[in-house]
Structures are given as structure tokens and as C-alpha cells.
Write a protein that holds these residues in place. Structure first.
Motif, mmCIF file in Angstrom:
data_model
loop_
_atom_site.group_PDB
_atom_site.id
_atom_site.type_symbol
_atom_site.label_atom_id
_atom_site.label_comp_id
_atom_site.label_asym_id
_atom_site.label_seq_id
_atom_site.Cartn_x
_atom_site.Cartn_y
_atom_site.Cartn_z
ATOM 1 N N CYS A 25 0.792 -1.229 0.000
ATOM 2 C CA CYS A 25 0.000 0.000 0.000
ATOM 3 C C CYS A 25 0.823 1.277 0.000
ATOM 4 N N GLY A 55 -0.039 -1.459 8.689
ATOM 5 C CA GLY A 55 -0.111 -0.637 9.888
ATOM 6 C C GLY A 55 1.215 -0.415 10.573
ATOM 7 N N CYS A 63 -2.792 2.964 9.040
ATOM 8 C CA CYS A 63 -2.892 2.392 7.694
ATOM 9 C C CYS A 63 -1.681 2.803 6.851
ATOM 10 N N TYR A 104 -13.855 5.048 6.248
ATOM 11 C CA TYR A 104 -13.650 3.717 6.819
ATOM 12 C C TYR A 104 -13.837 3.675 8.338
ATOM 13 N N THR A 107 -8.451 5.008 10.833
ATOM 14 C CA THR A 107 -7.239 4.963 10.009
ATOM 15 C C THR A 107 -6.295 3.894 10.546
ATOM 16 N N CYS A 108 -6.777 3.115 11.474
ATOM 17 C CA CYS A 108 -6.009 2.027 12.076
ATOM 18 C C CYS A 108 -6.179 0.773 11.219
ATOM 19 N N CYS A 109 -5.092 0.228 10.730
ATOM 20 C CA CYS A 109 -5.130 -0.936 9.846
ATOM 21 C C CYS A 109 -5.927 -2.095 10.449
ATOM 22 N N MET A 112 -9.581 -1.267 10.277
ATOM 23 C CA MET A 112 -10.067 -1.186 8.898
ATOM 24 C C MET A 112 -10.166 -2.557 8.236
ATOM 25 N N THR A 113 -9.374 -3.507 8.706
ATOM 26 C CA THR A 113 -9.356 -4.841 8.078
ATOM 27 C C THR A 113 -9.885 -5.934 9.000
ATOM 28 N N CYS A 127 -7.775 -3.639 0.796
ATOM 29 C CA CYS A 127 -6.587 -2.795 0.943
ATOM 30 C C CYS A 127 -6.184 -2.151 -0.386
ATOM 31 N N ILE A 130 -8.409 0.834 -0.697
ATOM 32 C CA ILE A 130 -7.964 1.925 0.174
ATOM 33 C C ILE A 130 -6.741 2.610 -0.434
#
Length: 149
Positions: A25, A55, A63, A104, A107-109, A112-113, A127, A130
Motif C-alpha cells: 500500500c 499498519g 494504515c 472507513y 485509520t487504524c489498519c 479497517m481490516t 486494501c 484503500i
């Protein structure tokens, strides 16, 4: 080029790097924006973004795409040693953060996932999306500010 067409092309480029497995990413965003800006930094700048995926080094925190996006914004709005901070740097970085957080809810991976198994194609697709959103957001800001003609 019409703005939306331009932004869509940038999104597609960043997503493609991640989808094909060429970059993660943060790297995909930095590579895409560096190229878009006609390489103000040599290709090795992408290495600076290599610690941010999943992250920040797989810690699940901020993220990686957002981290890469802030780095990419620094390509246009950052400063060199001895220069004053550009007025745009902090607000445009905060706006990127807030844009992704609005979309989302974080902004914390890991947040978010959280609905995906890590190795699943669904998580990767999420991802990739994003990553494209971050690159598109940065490109749109650069276009609107006349950094990109």
C-alpha cells in the motif's frame, strides 16, 4: 486532462501496483505520486515507504496507505532543511487522514481490516481499494492546487 479522468487514472495505477504484488500500500502510493510529479525523487524514494504496510511494520496501527499518502503530500508541500513549513502541509495531511477516517471509520489498519482474514483475497481487495482511494485523494489535491497541470 479532465480532473475526474486524471484522478481515476492515478487510482488505477496505484491499485495496479498493489494488486499485481509489485508493491504494498504505502509503496504503491509513493511510487505513483513520485511518478506523477515527474520524479522529484529518484525511484529509491519508494524504499522509504517500505516499513509502513500492514499498519507500520505489521503492527496493525496507522494504515500504510495513509502513511504513504502523507509522504506523497510531502513531495509537494514538504520543506527542505532551513525552510519554513509550508502553510498547506499540516492541513492537507490532516484532511487526508480525516477523509479516510470518514470513509472507513478509522485509520487504524487492524480496525479497517478486522472483518477479513489477513491472507484472504477479500482483505487484499479491500486494501487495494484503500490504496487507490489515498492515491486518488492526493492526486485530486495536487490537481486542485495546480501542482499538476
Amino acid at each position: 486532462m479532465e480532473k475526474q479522468l486524471f484522478v481515476d487514472e492515478v487510482r488505477k495505477t496505484a491499485e495496479g501496483y498493489f494488486q499485481r504484488g509489485e508493491f504494498f500500500c504505502s509503496e504503491a502510493v509513493v511510487k505513483t505520486i513520485n511518478d506523477l510529479l515527474d520524479k522529484p525523487f529518484d525511484d529509491s524514494v519508494t524504499k522509504l515507504a517500505s516499513g509502513f504496510p500492514v499498519g507500520i511494520g505489521k503492527s496493525g496501527c496507522l494504515c500504510g496507505a495513509v502513511s504513504g499518502g502523507v509522504m506523497a503530500l510531502g513531495m509537494a508541500y514538504g520543506r527542505n532543511h532551513g525552510e519554513p513549513m509550508q502553510d498547506k502541509m499540516f492541513p492537507v495531511s490532516a484532511d487526508l487522514h480525516n477523509h479516510i477516517k470518514d470513509m472507513y471509520k478509522s485509520t487504524c489498519c487492524r480496525v479497517m481490516t478486522r472483518n477479513f482474514e489477513f491472507a484472504s483475497p477479500e482483505r487484499k481487495a479491500h486494501c487495494v481499494k484503500i490504496t487507490g482511494e489515498v492515491a486518488a485523494y492526493v492526486a485530486e489535491k495536487l490537481y486542485e492546487d495546480g501542482v499538476i497541470k
